[in-house]
Write an enzyme that holds these catalytic residues in place. Sequence first.
Site, PDB file in Angstrom:
ATOM      1  N   HIS A 169      13.311  -7.511   6.281  1.00  0.00           N
ATOM      2  CA  HIS A 169      13.341  -6.208   6.955  1.00  0.00           C
ATOM      3  C   HIS A 169      14.417  -6.139   8.024  1.00  0.00           C
ATOM      4  O   HIS A 169      14.726  -5.051   8.512  1.00  0.00           O
ATOM      5  CB  HIS A 169      11.963  -5.876   7.548  1.00  0.00           C
ATOM      6  N   ASP A 234       1.204  -2.839  -0.706  1.00  0.00           N
ATOM      7  CA  ASP A 234       0.650  -4.024  -0.069  1.00  0.00           C
ATOM      8  C   ASP A 234       1.392  -5.313  -0.380  1.00  0.00           C
ATOM      9  O   ASP A 234       1.278  -6.278   0.349  1.00  0.00           O
ATOM     10  CB  ASP A 234      -0.822  -4.194  -0.471  1.00  0.00           C
ATOM     11  N   SER A 310      11.555 -11.404  15.140  1.00  0.00           N
ATOM     12  CA  SER A 310      11.406 -11.313  13.686  1.00  0.00           C
ATOM     13  C   SER A 310      12.520 -12.075  12.986  1.00  0.00           C
ATOM     14  O   SER A 310      13.687 -12.006  13.381  1.00  0.00           O
ATOM     15  CB  SER A 310      11.453  -9.844  13.239  1.00  0.00           C
TER      16      SER A 310
END
Length: 377
Positions: A169, A234, A310
Site C-alpha cells: 500500500h 477481505d 508501515s
Amino acid sequence: MAGIPGLLFLFLLLLCAVGQVSPYGTHWKPTWPAYRLPVVLPQSTLNLGKPDFGAEARLDVSSSCGPQCHKGTPLPTYEEAKQYLSYETLYANGSRTETQVGIYVLSSGGGQESSGRSRRKRQIYGYDSRFSIFGKDFLLNYPFSTSVKLSTGCTGTLVAEKHVLTAAHCIHDGKTYVKGTQKLRVGFLKPKFKDSGRGANSSSSTGPEKMKFQWIRVKRTHVPKGWIKGNANDIGMDYDYALLELKKPHKRKFMKIGVSPPAKQLPGGRIHFSGYDNDRPGNLVYRFCDVKDETYDLLYQQCDAQPGASGSGVYVRMWKRQQQKWERKIIGIFSGHQWVDMNGSPQDFNVAVRITPLKYAQICYWIKGNYLDCREG
C-alpha cells in the site's frame, strides 16, 4: 524507583537488539524451524499499459475481517494461490508487465489457521513504549541500519544488496500506483557531516548528531496480484507486501527474509521492528511487543506505531542450528493499524503480514532469480 533500573533495562534491550547480549544464557535456544518450501516460478509475462500514478499515498490500510473471521475462511485453492501470487512489475520508465506464475512441490500442512485484518485509529496503546534511536553508533549499526525511508512516506527494510521489502500500500492503493512511484526513491540515514579526523570522536558535542537521508532511485517494483485484485475485499491485506529493486547496490549489511514461525515458537512470543514514524520526523523509532493473535497470513500485536512505520520489516532473532549461530530474519511486514471485531466487541491492533512458505518462495525468487537459491526458509 523507575529511574536507574528503567534506564538499565532500556540499555540492555538495545544491546540485545544490536546483538551484543544474548537474553538466553547457554540453555534452551529458540531455533529457526526447517521448512519444506514450494517453488514459485514465472510462466508467462504480458505487457500492460502505463498507469496514471494518480493514487494518494496511504500510510495504513483497513478491513472489516478480524482474526476469527479469517480463521473461518478456507485457505486458497491451488488455482487461487497462483492467481494471488502472480505479480505486476513497474519499471522506472513507467512501463508495466503482469507475470503469471506456477506453483510446484507444494507440501501438505504447514499452516495453522487462516488470515485477518481491520480499520484505523491512533496507534499508541497507553504509555508510548517506542524508543527513538539516536547517534550514529546505533543508527549505522545492524539491525537498525537496515531500515530505510521511502519517498512516498513509508519505511522499508534492506533484504539483499539491491532490494528493499516494504508494504504494497506504500506504492499501490489496490487500483493504481500512488503519486511519486514512477520516481520512487529510497533514503538511507547518514551523518549530516562527514567525520573529519581528530574531531570525529570529540566528547564536546551536545545533543544527538545531526543525520540526513541519502537517496537512491528505484529501478523496478514487484507487487503481488493478491494485493492489486484484493484491496477492496477481505483477502487483500494478506498480500500487502512489495519488493523494490534499487538502481545500484546500497553497500550496507542487510537482513535475510525467513518463513514466519508460529507465534508460540517466537522468542518470548515477541516481535521487533524499526520505522520512520511520522510523529517523530527524521528519527528512526524502534519497538518490540508480544503477538496477541495470529492467522495463517497475519500477526496481530499492539506494538506502538504511527503512520510512516508501515512497510517496516518485522523480525526476530533465533538460533540457526546448521551454522551454530544466532541470526535475525524478517518474518513479516508491518501493515498498519486495524480495528478488529473480537466476539462482537471492537478492539484495535497493529497488524503485520506474515511471510508464509509461498510468499517466501515468491519474494526470494524476485531477489535471486533462481529457485534453487530459495530452498531454505
